[in-house]
Design an enzyme around this catalytic site. Structure first.
Site, mmCIF file in Angstrom:
data_model
loop_
_atom_site.group_PDB
_atom_site.id
_atom_site.type_symbol
_atom_site.label_atom_id
_atom_site.label_comp_id
_atom_site.label_asym_id
_atom_site.label_seq_id
_atom_site.Cartn_x
_atom_site.Cartn_y
_atom_site.Cartn_z
ATOM 1 N N GLU A 22 -8.180 -46.922 -26.422
ATOM 2 C CA GLU A 22 -8.385 -45.281 -26.633
ATOM 3 C C GLU A 22 -7.874 -44.662 -27.546
ATOM 4 O O GLU A 22 -8.234 -43.854 -28.440
ATOM 5 C CB GLU A 22 -8.534 -44.639 -25.056
ATOM 6 C CG GLU A 22 -9.439 -45.230 -24.253
ATOM 7 C CD GLU A 22 -9.141 -44.612 -22.799
ATOM 8 O OE1 GLU A 22 -10.182 -43.927 -22.279
ATOM 9 O OE2 GLU A 22 -8.073 -44.720 -22.230
ATOM 10 N N TYR A 52 -17.392 -16.403 -31.552
ATOM 11 C CA TYR A 52 -17.756 -17.763 -31.414
ATOM 12 C C TYR A 52 -17.101 -18.804 -32.422
ATOM 13 O O TYR A 52 -17.013 -19.906 -31.963
ATOM 14 C CB TYR A 52 -19.373 -18.145 -31.252
ATOM 15 C CG TYR A 52 -19.895 -16.897 -30.512
ATOM 16 C CD1 TYR A 52 -19.347 -16.457 -29.325
ATOM 17 C CD2 TYR A 52 -20.983 -16.407 -30.966
ATOM 18 C CE1 TYR A 52 -19.993 -15.465 -28.747
ATOM 19 C CE2 TYR A 52 -21.720 -15.637 -30.247
ATOM 20 C CZ TYR A 52 -21.269 -15.000 -29.217
ATOM 21 O OH TYR A 52 -21.849 -13.841 -28.499
ATOM 22 N N GLU A 72 -8.702 -33.687 -17.565
ATOM 23 C CA GLU A 72 -8.238 -32.981 -16.687
ATOM 24 C C GLU A 72 -7.286 -31.899 -17.324
ATOM 25 O O GLU A 72 -7.611 -30.585 -17.443
ATOM 26 C CB GLU A 72 -7.866 -33.308 -15.227
ATOM 27 C CG GLU A 72 -8.737 -33.981 -14.468
ATOM 28 C CD GLU A 72 -8.707 -35.470 -14.605
ATOM 29 O OE1 GLU A 72 -8.673 -35.974 -15.739
ATOM 30 O OE2 GLU A 72 -8.545 -36.026 -13.624
ATOM 31 N N LYS A 98 -16.557 -37.035 -21.063
ATOM 32 C CA LYS A 98 -16.103 -38.153 -21.615
ATOM 33 C C LYS A 98 -17.357 -39.246 -21.326
ATOM 34 O O LYS A 98 -17.191 -39.960 -20.400
ATOM 35 C CB LYS A 98 -14.740 -39.026 -21.239
ATOM 36 C CG LYS A 98 -14.090 -39.915 -22.122
ATOM 37 C CD LYS A 98 -12.659 -40.142 -21.616
ATOM 38 C CE LYS A 98 -11.979 -41.509 -22.129
ATOM 39 N NZ LYS A 98 -10.755 -41.580 -21.906
#
Length: 124
Positions: A22, A52, A72, A98
């Site tokens: 990863e 925004y 998290e 994910k």
């Protein structure tokens, strides 16, 4: 309060995760941000609203910046940053998806969701 604006499906390539692969190859992360604030009756002026473009840029910096192992933690970092940078916000809900997490089996998505109010304590 029941008003919100949602930035849904912001996609970024980043290198978060526990495994070496990863870190090396990275993956696609999708972020949704629900921006809670009372915009009923505001004037038609950007200075009185949540910007925004600034929200997107803050999310992008957080997702593509410092590597973390857990989505998290990434969700919490984004939520705290948005509340710190956008004074108009009363609360924020952040979802970090994910969709290609390295898990055994078939699944559609994995995501972490966090709702923070302005009164909640800051990051530790």
């Amino acid at each position: 309060m029941s008003s919100k604006v949602v930035l849904d499906g912001m996609e970024f390539h980043a290198h978060h995760g526990v495994y070496d692969e990863e870190t090396r190859f990275g993956a696609r992360f999708v972020v949704d941000a629900e921006l809670h604030w009372n915009f009923a009756g505001i004037p038609d002026e950007l200075e009185r609203a949540v910007n925004y473009a600034e929200v997107y840029a803050a999310v992008q910096r957080e997702v593509t910046g410092t590597r973390v192992q857990l989505i998290e933690v990434l969700a919490a970092r984004i939520a705290h940053r948005l509340l710190a940078e956008q004074e108009t916000l009363e609360a924020v809900t952040v979802r970090v998806h994910k969709p290609h997490a390295p898990l055994p089996g078939i699944f559609r998505d994995v995501y972490a969701e966090l709702t923070l109010n302005r009164a909640d304590p800051g990051p530790r």
